[in-house]
Write a protein that holds these residues in place. Structure first.
Motif, mmCIF file in Angstrom:
data_model
loop_
_atom_site.group_PDB
_atom_site.id
_atom_site.type_symbol
_atom_site.label_atom_id
_atom_site.label_comp_id
_atom_site.label_asym_id
_atom_site.label_seq_id
_atom_site.Cartn_x
_atom_site.Cartn_y
_atom_site.Cartn_z
ATOM 1 N N GLY A 122 -9.718 2.282 9.017
ATOM 2 C CA GLY A 122 -10.739 1.726 9.896
ATOM 3 C C GLY A 122 -12.116 2.298 9.650
ATOM 4 O O GLY A 122 -12.312 3.205 8.823
ATOM 5 N N PRO A 123 -13.101 1.796 10.366
ATOM 6 C CA PRO A 123 -14.490 2.240 10.163
ATOM 7 C C PRO A 123 -14.726 3.695 10.548
ATOM 8 O O PRO A 123 -15.658 4.326 10.051
ATOM 9 C CB PRO A 123 -15.294 1.295 11.058
ATOM 10 N N ASP A 124 -13.897 4.256 11.443
ATOM 11 C CA ASP A 124 -14.050 5.646 11.861
ATOM 12 C C ASP A 124 -12.944 6.525 11.284
ATOM 13 O O ASP A 124 -12.491 7.488 11.922
ATOM 14 C CB ASP A 124 -14.046 5.743 13.398
ATOM 15 N N ALA A 125 -12.511 6.189 10.070
ATOM 16 C CA ALA A 125 -11.399 6.909 9.450
ATOM 17 C C ALA A 125 -11.759 8.377 9.235
ATOM 18 O O ALA A 125 -12.880 8.704 8.820
ATOM 19 C CB ALA A 125 -11.052 6.272 8.114
ATOM 20 N N PRO A 126 -10.814 9.292 9.500
ATOM 21 C CA PRO A 126 -11.079 10.711 9.262
ATOM 22 C C PRO A 126 -11.056 11.019 7.763
ATOM 23 O O PRO A 126 -10.592 10.223 6.944
ATOM 24 C CB PRO A 126 -9.911 11.398 9.983
ATOM 25 N N ALA A 127 -11.543 12.175 7.422
ATOM 26 C CA ALA A 127 -11.522 12.640 6.025
ATOM 27 C C ALA A 127 -10.954 14.052 6.001
ATOM 28 O O ALA A 127 -10.717 14.677 7.037
ATOM 29 C CB ALA A 127 -12.934 12.609 5.450
ATOM 30 N N GLY A 128 -10.705 14.535 4.785
ATOM 31 C CA GLY A 128 -10.267 15.911 4.626
ATOM 32 C C GLY A 128 -8.902 16.186 5.227
ATOM 33 O O GLY A 128 -7.998 15.355 5.164
ATOM 34 N N ARG A 129 -8.774 17.350 5.864
ATOM 35 C CA ARG A 129 -7.478 17.782 6.375
ATOM 36 C C ARG A 129 -6.913 16.840 7.442
ATOM 37 O O ARG A 129 -5.715 16.541 7.426
ATOM 38 C CB ARG A 129 -7.593 19.203 6.925
ATOM 39 N N PRO A 130 -7.703 16.330 8.410
ATOM 40 C CA PRO A 130 -7.148 15.377 9.378
ATOM 41 C C PRO A 130 -6.563 14.129 8.722
ATOM 42 O O PRO A 130 -5.523 13.624 9.141
ATOM 43 C CB PRO A 130 -8.352 15.032 10.260
ATOM 44 N N ALA A 131 -7.227 13.640 7.678
ATOM 45 C CA ALA A 131 -6.707 12.473 6.975
ATOM 46 C C ALA A 131 -5.385 12.801 6.291
ATOM 47 O O ALA A 131 -4.430 12.012 6.344
ATOM 48 C CB ALA A 131 -7.722 11.972 5.945
ATOM 49 N N THR A 134 -8.597 4.890 -4.985
ATOM 50 C CA THR A 134 -9.010 6.272 -4.754
ATOM 51 C C THR A 134 -8.765 6.755 -3.332
ATOM 52 O O THR A 134 -8.942 7.944 -3.049
ATOM 53 C CB THR A 134 -10.513 6.427 -5.072
ATOM 54 N N GLY A 135 -8.350 5.869 -2.433
ATOM 55 C CA GLY A 135 -8.124 6.300 -1.054
ATOM 56 C C GLY A 135 -7.749 5.131 -0.180
ATOM 57 O O GLY A 135 -7.614 3.992 -0.660
ATOM 58 N N PRO A 136 -7.572 5.366 1.111
ATOM 59 C CA PRO A 136 -7.251 4.269 2.029
ATOM 60 C C PRO A 136 -8.305 3.171 1.956
ATOM 61 O O PRO A 136 -9.490 3.434 1.772
ATOM 62 C CB PRO A 136 -7.248 4.952 3.403
ATOM 63 N N SER A 137 -7.847 1.918 2.097
ATOM 64 C CA SER A 137 -8.780 0.796 1.979
ATOM 65 C C SER A 137 -8.342 -0.350 2.880
ATOM 66 O O SER A 137 -7.185 -0.425 3.303
ATOM 67 C CB SER A 137 -8.860 0.308 0.523
ATOM 68 N N ARG A 138 -9.297 -1.222 3.152
ATOM 69 C CA ARG A 138 -9.051 -2.394 3.988
ATOM 70 C C ARG A 138 -9.772 -3.563 3.340
ATOM 71 O O ARG A 138 -10.966 -3.476 3.029
ATOM 72 C CB ARG A 138 -9.575 -2.146 5.401
ATOM 73 N N HIS A 139 -9.053 -4.685 3.122
ATOM 74 C CA HIS A 139 -9.626 -5.844 2.437
ATOM 75 C C HIS A 139 -9.355 -7.108 3.257
ATOM 76 O O HIS A 139 -8.197 -7.537 3.359
ATOM 77 C CB HIS A 139 -9.019 -6.023 1.041
ATOM 78 N N PRO A 140 -10.371 -7.717 3.872
ATOM 79 C CA PRO A 140 -10.154 -9.007 4.535
ATOM 80 C C PRO A 140 -9.869 -10.089 3.499
ATOM 81 O O PRO A 140 -10.478 -10.111 2.413
ATOM 82 C CB PRO A 140 -11.474 -9.262 5.266
ATOM 83 N N LEU A 141 -8.928 -10.984 3.811
ATOM 84 C CA LEU A 141 -8.544 -12.053 2.887
ATOM 85 C C LEU A 141 -8.545 -13.380 3.628
ATOM 86 O O LEU A 141 -7.984 -13.498 4.717
ATOM 87 C CB LEU A 141 -7.149 -11.798 2.307
ATOM 88 N N ALA A 142 -9.166 -14.387 3.043
ATOM 89 C CA ALA A 142 -9.154 -15.729 3.615
ATOM 90 C C ALA A 142 -7.806 -16.395 3.324
ATOM 91 O O ALA A 142 -7.050 -15.964 2.454
ATOM 92 C CB ALA A 142 -10.289 -16.558 3.024
ATOM 93 N N HIS A 143 -7.517 -17.460 4.067
ATOM 94 C CA HIS A 143 -6.282 -18.208 3.856
ATOM 95 C C HIS A 143 -6.182 -18.661 2.396
ATOM 96 O O HIS A 143 -7.115 -19.243 1.852
ATOM 97 C CB HIS A 143 -6.259 -19.409 4.795
ATOM 98 N N ARG A 144 -5.047 -18.335 1.790
ATOM 99 C CA ARG A 144 -4.730 -18.666 0.389
ATOM 100 C C ARG A 144 -5.572 -17.893 -0.625
ATOM 101 O O ARG A 144 -5.508 -18.188 -1.830
ATOM 102 C CB ARG A 144 -4.828 -20.172 0.128
#
Length: 259
Positions: free
Chosen positions: A123-132, A22-32
């Motif tokens: 990132g944690p301070d990601a913009p929304a709306g028109r700036p995004a 549904t939108g930009p995302s960030r997923h930490p992944l461990a080795h393997r």
């Protein structure tokens, strides 16, 4: 051999599930750590914040090192695996938004600006709306001029090529000639050479070098030394490995690890 590598060069992947985005995302992944087979109804632009991502599809396998981006077209089933501690950063676009007109995944050279845009939008301070939306369009503008990198390994369809590919994926350092491998899979050297060109658009030496360089990226991401990686991937010497790596990626394996 990892499940990802088997499906990249062998038989068809298991059934893939639909996974909504549904939108930009960030997923930490461990080795393997592995993300199993799935597909999206949107295009994805993905970068690893660190580590290396291995992306498998029914058509082949792509290895995505840091400072690179992969375009994943809508509807393409895929699985992912992290090598080294990694972080998957993702932007999405409607299926009809495809500036490179790609129907298969492609690894692209990502400019520093493109990487910063993706990092900011996920990132944690990601913009929304028109700036995004403005930043997402800027990412597309950067993407339209990004050169494609030779980081894909096409999956063969012919069963003799698949058997050969499985042998070399299990041991990239296997130094047998095409004639010797042909005897192992029950096919003549000339037949295999013709199949490589017809199905994969690559000669056997080029395909094997691509396989070895992909494997090298994964081993380096896991902390293997340059000398150890050269031996594990079948290069005749560390200097031959460094030269092949520099020719493919524009840097040395040592600098690649430092970055």
């Amino acid at each position: 051999m990892s499940p990802t590598r088997q499906t990249a060069v062998g038989g068809p992947p298991p059934a893939a599930r639909h996974q909504p985005e549904t939108g930009p995302s960030r997923h930490p992944l461990a080795h393997r750590q592995r993300i199993d087979w799935h597909w999206h109804d949107v295009n994805q632009l993905i970068t690893p914040g660190r580590g290396v991502l291995e992306v498998s599809t029914p058509q082949g396998r792509w290895v995505v090192p840091p400072h690179r981006a992969v375009w994943l077209p809508a509807g393409v089933p895929h699985a992912q695996q992290a090598h080294g501690s990694s972080e998957l950063r993702c932007l999405i676009y409607p299926a009809e938004t495809n500036p490179l007109r790609l129907s298969a995944p492609a690894v692209l050279a990502a400019t520093p600006l493109l990487r910063e845009i993706i990092a900011h939008l996920t990132g944690p301070d990601a913009p929304a709306g028109r700036p995004a939306r403005t930043l997402e369009q800027a990412a597309l503008d950067q993407l339209a001029h990004a050169p494609e990198l030779p980081l894909g390994l096409p999956r063969p369809a012919d069963p003799r090529l698949r058997d050969l590919a499985e042998l070399l994926a299990a041991d990239p350092a296997d130094g047998r000639s095409l004639a010797e491998l042909g005897r192992a899979v029950g096919a003549a050297e000339r037949t295999l050479s013709r199949l490589f060109q017809r199905e994969l658009g690559l000669g056997f030496p080029q395909w094997r070098t691509q396989l070895r360089l992909q494997h090298a990226l994964l081993l380096l991401a896991e902390g293997r030394s340059v000398t150890g990686t050269a031996a594990a991937c079948g290069f005749r010497s560390p200097s031959a490995f460094i030269e092949a790596f520099r020719h493919a990626f524009g840097t040395t394996p040592g600098r690649y690890q430092q970055d």
